[in-house]
Design a protein around this motif. Structure first.
Motif, PDB file in Angstrom:
ATOM      1  N   ALA A 163       4.052   9.016  18.119  1.00 20.94           N
ATOM      2  CA  ALA A 163       4.950  10.127  18.419  1.00 20.94           C
ATOM      3  C   ALA A 163       4.168  11.432  18.274  1.00 20.94           C
ATOM      4  O   ALA A 163       3.244  11.529  17.452  1.00 20.94           O
ATOM      5  CB  ALA A 163       6.145  10.095  17.476  1.00 20.94           C
ATOM      6  N   PRO A 164       4.516  12.466  19.046  1.00 21.63           N
ATOM      7  CA  PRO A 164       5.556  12.457  20.076  1.00 21.63           C
ATOM      8  C   PRO A 164       5.100  11.778  21.362  1.00 21.63           C
ATOM      9  O   PRO A 164       3.921  11.828  21.725  1.00 21.63           O
ATOM     10  CB  PRO A 164       5.828  13.952  20.310  1.00 21.63           C
ATOM     11  N   GLY A 165       6.051  11.162  22.047  1.00 19.03           N
ATOM     12  CA  GLY A 165       5.735  10.345  23.212  1.00 19.03           C
ATOM     13  C   GLY A 165       5.079  11.093  24.345  1.00 19.03           C
ATOM     14  O   GLY A 165       4.223  10.552  25.047  1.00 19.03           O
ATOM     15  N   HIS A 166       5.452  12.378  24.553  1.00 17.83           N
ATOM     16  CA  HIS A 166       4.876  13.097  25.697  1.00 17.83           C
ATOM     17  C   HIS A 166       3.385  13.347  25.507  1.00 17.83           C
ATOM     18  O   HIS A 166       2.633  13.386  26.486  1.00 17.83           O
ATOM     19  CB  HIS A 166       5.627  14.414  25.931  1.00 17.83           C
ATOM     20  N   LEU A 167       2.942  13.490  24.253  1.00 15.93           N
ATOM     21  CA  LEU A 167       1.515  13.669  24.015  1.00 15.93           C
ATOM     22  C   LEU A 167       0.756  12.378  24.300  1.00 15.93           C
ATOM     23  O   LEU A 167      -0.342  12.402  24.865  1.00 15.93           O
ATOM     24  CB  LEU A 167       1.272  14.121  22.574  1.00 15.93           C
ATOM     25  N   PHE A 168       1.340  11.257  23.898  1.00 18.79           N
ATOM     26  CA  PHE A 168       0.714   9.968  24.186  1.00 18.79           C
ATOM     27  C   PHE A 168       0.615   9.762  25.694  1.00 18.79           C
ATOM     28  O   PHE A 168      -0.418   9.309  26.207  1.00 18.79           O
ATOM     29  CB  PHE A 168       1.512   8.838  23.537  1.00 18.79           C
ATOM     30  N   ASN A 169       1.680  10.118  26.421  1.00 19.24           N
ATOM     31  CA  ASN A 169       1.667   9.973  27.874  1.00 19.24           C
ATOM     32  C   ASN A 169       0.591  10.859  28.500  1.00 19.24           C
ATOM     33  O   ASN A 169      -0.052  10.473  29.480  1.00 19.24           O
ATOM     34  CB  ASN A 169       3.041  10.315  28.455  1.00 19.24           C
ATOM     35  N   ASP A 170       0.405  12.065  27.938  1.00 15.22           N
ATOM     36  CA  ASP A 170      -0.658  12.932  28.440  1.00 15.22           C
ATOM     37  C   ASP A 170      -2.033  12.316  28.204  1.00 15.22           C
ATOM     38  O   ASP A 170      -2.927  12.388  29.056  1.00 15.22           O
ATOM     39  CB  ASP A 170      -0.589  14.298  27.751  1.00 15.22           C
ATOM     40  N   ARG A 212     -13.207  10.444  30.043  1.00 19.04           N
ATOM     41  CA  ARG A 212     -12.320   9.325  30.321  1.00 19.04           C
ATOM     42  C   ARG A 212     -11.697   8.807  29.022  1.00 19.04           C
ATOM     43  O   ARG A 212     -12.195   9.053  27.919  1.00 19.04           O
ATOM     44  CB  ARG A 212     -13.081   8.177  30.995  1.00 19.04           C
ATOM     45  N   VAL A 213     -10.587   8.065  29.197  1.00 25.67           N
ATOM     46  CA  VAL A 213      -9.917   7.382  28.100  1.00 25.67           C
ATOM     47  C   VAL A 213      -9.797   5.916  28.488  1.00 25.67           C
ATOM     48  O   VAL A 213      -9.536   5.595  29.656  1.00 25.67           O
ATOM     49  CB  VAL A 213      -8.508   7.961  27.853  1.00 25.67           C
ATOM     50  N   VAL A 214     -10.017   5.031  27.529  1.00 26.64           N
ATOM     51  CA  VAL A 214      -9.771   3.614  27.766  1.00 26.64           C
ATOM     52  C   VAL A 214      -8.871   3.111  26.646  1.00 26.64           C
ATOM     53  O   VAL A 214      -9.086   3.419  25.466  1.00 26.64           O
ATOM     54  CB  VAL A 214     -11.091   2.813  27.839  1.00 26.64           C
ATOM     55  N   LEU A 215      -7.830   2.369  27.011  1.00 24.51           N
ATOM     56  CA  LEU A 215      -6.837   1.912  26.043  1.00 24.51           C
ATOM     57  C   LEU A 215      -6.738   0.401  26.095  1.00 24.51           C
ATOM     58  O   LEU A 215      -6.495  -0.184  27.163  1.00 24.51           O
ATOM     59  CB  LEU A 215      -5.467   2.534  26.349  1.00 24.51           C
ATOM     60  N   LEU A 216      -6.936  -0.220  24.936  1.00 27.61           N
ATOM     61  CA  LEU A 216      -6.763  -1.669  24.800  1.00 27.61           C
ATOM     62  C   LEU A 216      -5.423  -1.909  24.121  1.00 27.61           C
ATOM     63  O   LEU A 216      -5.207  -1.495  22.985  1.00 27.61           O
ATOM     64  CB  LEU A 216      -7.894  -2.276  23.971  1.00 27.61           C
ATOM     65  N   VAL A 226      -2.868   9.124  27.909  1.00 32.22           N
ATOM     66  CA  VAL A 226      -3.132   7.919  28.705  1.00 32.22           C
ATOM     67  C   VAL A 226      -2.689   8.098  30.150  1.00 32.22           C
ATOM     68  O   VAL A 226      -2.323   7.140  30.822  1.00 32.22           O
ATOM     69  CB  VAL A 226      -2.441   6.690  28.070  1.00 32.22           C
ATOM     70  N   HIS A 227      -2.704   9.339  30.634  1.00 28.25           N
ATOM     71  CA  HIS A 227      -2.330   9.589  32.026  1.00 28.25           C
ATOM     72  C   HIS A 227      -3.277   8.836  32.958  1.00 28.25           C
ATOM     73  O   HIS A 227      -4.498   8.812  32.736  1.00 28.25           O
ATOM     74  CB  HIS A 227      -2.378  11.087  32.318  1.00 28.25           C
ATOM     75  N   PRO A 228      -2.750   8.223  34.000  1.00 28.69           N
ATOM     76  CA  PRO A 228      -3.611   7.412  34.885  1.00 28.69           C
ATOM     77  C   PRO A 228      -4.771   8.167  35.500  1.00 28.69           C
ATOM     78  O   PRO A 228      -5.758   7.554  35.914  1.00 28.69           O
ATOM     79  CB  PRO A 228      -2.625   6.939  35.971  1.00 28.69           C
ATOM     80  N   SER A 229      -4.688   9.501  35.576  1.00 32.20           N
ATOM     81  CA  SER A 229      -5.789  10.255  36.175  1.00 32.20           C
ATOM     82  C   SER A 229      -7.066  10.183  35.348  1.00 32.20           C
ATOM     83  O   SER A 229      -8.165  10.364  35.883  1.00 32.20           O
ATOM     84  CB  SER A 229      -5.370  11.725  36.349  1.00 32.20           C
ATOM     85  N   THR A 230      -6.935   9.943  34.050  1.00 32.20           N
ATOM     86  CA  THR A 230      -8.119   9.910  33.183  1.00 32.20           C
ATOM     87  C   THR A 230      -8.240   8.612  32.384  1.00 32.20           C
ATOM     88  O   THR A 230      -9.291   8.369  31.794  1.00 32.20           O
ATOM     89  CB  THR A 230      -8.087  11.078  32.183  1.00 32.20           C
TER      90      THR A 230
END
Length: 965
Positions: A192-199, A36-40, A201-205
């Motif tokens: 950056a790059p933004g697509h890696l960040f989106n991967d 899992r990932v958690v982002l504050l 923090v994807h809602p699935s994980t």
């Protein structure tokens, strides 16, 4: 800090009960074996770091690794990963360290110990992003198996791209490993790059929490902590909340300032709060620095520029002071509340650094970074650490700057961070250098950019040519331009490469001192002509040089020998003659380089079509290892397409489909992936064999508007597959028309060998279906002559298979029997299954049901192993017609969908559900659904009965799908 006031890190965490509960819930998921990932997320000073570290101190079931990202090190490849892992490695015993790093690769060692590895230029010391990420994955998995692993990343917005790429990859590969990535980031600032960040923090994980300002109750608790009052006046607390909007950092500064000014938390003093504002924090820091010694102020500026945890000796050199003075200044800075206690010199909060820097004009900050770079350089620090300051400094005088930036670029390439190398070299171009040096830097830029962005490489290579005067350097630039232009499929504009290669050929011919440049230019022109047949031009090189016997002793001779071998193969010359040339070319094949390309390319193509598939697979594995060792992601992508082609030539449809899918869905570089049309052609072929015509049509539809005026060698191969699709959908005339166009392109390019382009046998089958027996015989006679001349068993077997259908009767049966006999000795398993189908059908027509059943059963077994469900269905029907005991429990009943057929075939071979999902790139749920449906339709209860139904195809044993790719 004044007596009685809490030190930084000792303030109570208030008003964050919901966030702490969310963190605990995520931790429980991880402890139950889920990644899992958690982002504050929140604004500066909102308390993200304080909350994270408070929670980390309570997470005792985890092995915790912490790091704070630094803005200055965003271009330092894998810098975050290095600082995350180095403390762990330093605290681990040697034997345990070796166990953890076993199989991780040299690249991980290079990351963890850059100073000892930075001058290792050998190929064994190199790695690319893919190999590096795999090594880091293995290390993380080993750690998580010992104890649940928690990676805490503070200030994620400043992470370097390679480290971000690893984290994004890790959370999706870890699957059932107990790994938690806990990160903080500032609102509105994304790495950056933004697509890696989106991967990542994807809602699935990922579970995200946005920290809001404190409410009034939280403010009351902080007021109590600062003033030691059990029940501060509510109106006073409300005034504090209004003055700071509940921002914890500003609130702490405000309360400390108020207390020092004699304010008490009472109703009478609430109005005094309004005299303090949000400027309190910067004013407070400035006030403390201003009242300290000059040495303390100098140390604060040094820490702001150099960053945290720098050794006192380095800070002393930067501040032009002795180490004893620096230690005294550090004690003073700590007593002022701006420096944290403990080992390592670091500010109490990143905002302190920002305030210190804000007191300088931008020009002085640039000069400070220039001085930092010089001090670091003289101190022997790693080149990339020096380069980080050079990037922040602007142009810096001194030739050492160019040397450092170019060395830093080389080190970045060795770690597979081509983007970072380009960043360093771009900065080097703008340094005060001589024109000749600038052209060399541009050439180095072109080489680095060609690893991932061919358009950028062509731009830099073209600019380099304008300043390069040495023919050797110009030849290297033309080589990079040719490589980039062709791998971009011509979408990247390049200068007239044919003219440039001709010009350099003439100059090399006139020099006559060394024929290697001449051979090199001729090799490049030959590659251009093969890839883009429309670029054919008259030869300008000396025939006396090019027509001589080539021993293959020099790089130039090897390149031309490989080209001669492949050209002979295209012209359908005898295979033994070609194989002898290929053997001379490929013995002790040199390490890949731009200077040698296309040597490896033509060797690989020749091995593929000579049916030397084991050698081809070995070469592909070898080249993947080498190219990945240099970060050549575009070339690695093309090799994945080549591997898919090898699997297709073997007849392993599932493996070919998986490899083609991996190539199409792999990490994308800038621009179009190389050999996209070849990859899609393979995907169409595999889908046709799997009976999924709609999916094949969807892929083919992407080329409906393709312009074939400047066709590449890929186009006629695509037309063959498109013709097969049209024929499978019942439009035989359209298929025949496409095959004729395909043949026209192949013939115009001088490619007549049916092992490469069996369009005549396919067209003969179409002519036969249309009742044109004479045209069919003429086509198949041509292909038989060419196949017998080239002496490649696959080509002759395929031609005889088609000839059997055209001839019919006893003569046709002889052709089919010979085709089976020939194809049995080749790796062409799918063609053998087709031949057995036709041979069995011919025997059935002659009422030899026993012989037909034997041939058809064997063909069915091979087709199932190949994963060719469409052919397997036809074989099953013929076997039933021949009296075979297949019935409703046959291998591929008509009611099974294409997906069910693929899944059941793999399950019968012994693959687990997870392995099937990985091989077919589907979810576990999809595999389970297909198996359940297949069991119901086949009237069986489970996997144990599949072998009896589908035939004993599991005798080969299960294979590891990870070993295939």
């Amino acid at each position: 800090m004044e007596r009685g006031l809490p030190a930084y890190g000792e303030w109570p965490v208030v008003g964050r009960a919901d966030e702490l509960a969310a963190l605990d819930a995520v931790a429980d998921e991880v402890l139950s074996e889920r990644t899992r990932v958690v982002l504050l997320d929140g604004h500066a000073g909102i308390g993200k770091s304080a909350l994270l570290h408070f929670w980390l101190d309570q997470a005792r079931k985890f092995h915790i690794l912490r790091v704070r990202c630094r803005q200055l090190e965003r271009d330092f490849a894998f810098g975050t990963v290095r600082r995350l892992l180095q403390p762990l490695m330093a605290a681990t015993a040697d034997s345990d360290r070796r166990s953890l790093l076993e199989g991780a690769g040299d690249t991980v060692l290079r990351i963890l110990d850059p100073e000892n590895c930075r001058n290792d230029d050998g190929p064994d010391g190199c790695s690319d992003a893919t190999e590096t990420l795999l090594g880091l994955d293995n290390l993380a998995f080993r750690l998580s198996r010992r104890q649940p692993l928690l990676l805490a990343i503070d200030d994620l917005q400043w992470i370097d791209p390679p480290s971000l790429r690893w984290l994004a990859r890790l959370v999706h590969r870890a699957d059932a490993h107990p790994i938690l990535v806990a990160a903080t980031t500032r609102t509105g600032e994304k790495p950056a790059p933004g697509h890696l960040f989106n991967d990542l923090v994807h809602p699935s994980t990922c579970r995200s929490a946005v920290l809001e300002p404190l409410g009034v109750q939280g403010v009351e608790k902080l007021v109590s902590a600062v003033f030691g009052a059990d029940r501060p006046d509510p109106s006073f607390c409300a005034a504090c909340h209004a003055a700071t909007d509940g921002n914890p950092l500003f609130l702490r500064a405000l309360l400390c300032d108020a207390r020092r000014s004699g304010v008490q938390p009472t109703r009478d003093d609430r109005e005094k709060i309004r005299t303090f504002g949000l400027h309190t924090l910067s004013r407070e820091i400035g006030h403390r620095l201003g009242h300290g010694s000059e040495d303390m102020a100098a140390l604060a500026r040094g820490l702001a520029i150099l960053g945290d945890h720098k050794p006192p000796a380095l800070l002393a050199a930067y501040c032009s002071r002795g180490e004893a003075v620096i230690r005294s200044a550090a004690a003073e800075l700590h007593s002022s509340g701006l420096l944290r206690a403990g080992d390592g010199l670091r500010f109490v909060h990143p905002v302190v650094r920002e305030v210190v820097l804000a007191q300088w004009p931008p020009q002085e900050i640039g000069e400070a970074h220039a001085r930092a770079a010089h001090v670091l350089h003289l101190s022997g620090r790693p080149d990339e650490e020096v380069a980080a300051h050079l990037l922040a400094a602007g142009p810096v005088p001194g030739h050492w700057v160019l040397t450092v930036l170019r060395r830093a670029a080389g080190e970045a390439l060795r770690r597979g961070a081509a983007e970072a190398a380009v960043t360093y070299l771009r900065h080097a171009v703008h340094q005060p250098v001589q024109p000749g040096e600038r052209a060399q830097v541009l050439l180095q830029l072109a080489v680095a950019a060609s690893h991932y962005d061919t358009g950028l490489a062509v731009s830099y290579g073209t600019a380099a040519l304008e300043g390069l005067t040495d023919d050797s350097a110009r030849s290297e630039a033309v080589g990079v331009l040719t490589y980039s232009h062709l791998l971009s499929r011509g979408t990247a504009y390049a200068p007239d490469l044919d003219h440039l290669t001709a010009e350099l050929s003439v100059r090399a011919d006139l020099a006559s001192s060394d024929r290697e440049p001449l051979l090199r230019m001729h090799a490049l022109r030959s590659w251009l002509e093969f890839e883009r047949p429309s670029t054919r031009a008259e030869a300008t090189a000396s025939r006396a040089v090019l027509d001589t016997e080539l021993a293959g002793n020099t790089p130039g001779e090897r390149q031309l020998l490989a080209i001669r071998a492949f050209n002979a193969l295209r012209a359908a010359q005898p295979a033994p003659y070609i194989a002898e040339m290929v053997d001379r070319t490929s013995v002790n094949l040199p390490t890949f380089s731009h200077d040698l390309f296309p040597l490896h390319y033509f060797v690989a193509q020749a091995l593929l079509y000579l049916d030397e598939l084991d050698k081809a697979d070995h070469l592909c594995t070898h080249l993947l290892r080498e190219t990945r060792g240099r970060g050549l992601e575009l070339l690695a992508s093309s090799l994945l397409v080549y591997r898919a082609g090898i699997s297709l030539r073997r007849g392993d449809i599932g493996k070919a489909a998986a490899a083609a899918r991996a190539a199409s869905e792999g990490p994308s570089a800038a621009g179009e992936r190389p050999y996209t049309m070849t990859m899609d052609t393979i995907r169409i072929d595999t889908l046709l064999e799997q009976g999924d015509l709609e999916a094949a049509e969807h892929i083919a539809g992407a080329y409906s508007a393709a312009d074939p005026t400047d066709v590449s060698w890929e186009w006629p191969r695509f037309l063959m597959s498109l013709a097969a699709l049209r024929t499978a959908r019942g439009d035989v005339r359209a298929g025949l028309s496409l095959l004729r166009e395909c043949g026209h392109h192949f013939d115009a390019a001088g490619t007549v060998n049916p092992v490469i382009c069996p369009w005549r046998s396919r067209a003969a089958a179409a002519q036969l279906a249309l009742g044109r027996h004479g045209d069919a015989r003429a086509l198949i006679e041509q292909e038989l002559d060419l196949a017998r001349n080239c002496r490649i068993p696959r080509a002759l077997g395929v031609a005889l298979l088609a000839a059997g259908g055209v001839a019919g009767g006893a003569r046709g049966l002889e052709h089919l029997a010979e085709a089976v006999s020939l194809l049995e000795r080749t790796p062409a398993h799918l063609e053998l299954a087709r031949a057995l189908h036709e041979y069995g059908s011919a025997l059935l027509r002659r009422d030899d049901k026993n012989g037909a059943r034997q041939a058809l059963r064997r063909g069915l077994d091979i087709a199932v192993r190949c994963g060719a469900s469409s052919l397997a269905g036809r074989l099953q029907k013929r076997l039933y017609d021949a009296g075979g005991r297949v019935g409703s429990r046959g291998a591929y009943g008509c009611s099974l969908t294409a997906g069910e057929e693929r899944v059941t075939a793999l399950a019968a071979q012994g693959y687990s559900n997870k392995q099937i999902a990985e091989r077919l790139f589907v979810s576990l749920r999809t595999v389970e659904t297909h198996l359940t449906g297949a069991y119901r339709k086949l009237r069986i209860t489970g996997r144990s009965e599949l072998v009896a139904v589908l035939g004993d195809i599991s005798s080969r044993g299960p294979r590891d799908p990870h070993a295939e790719g």
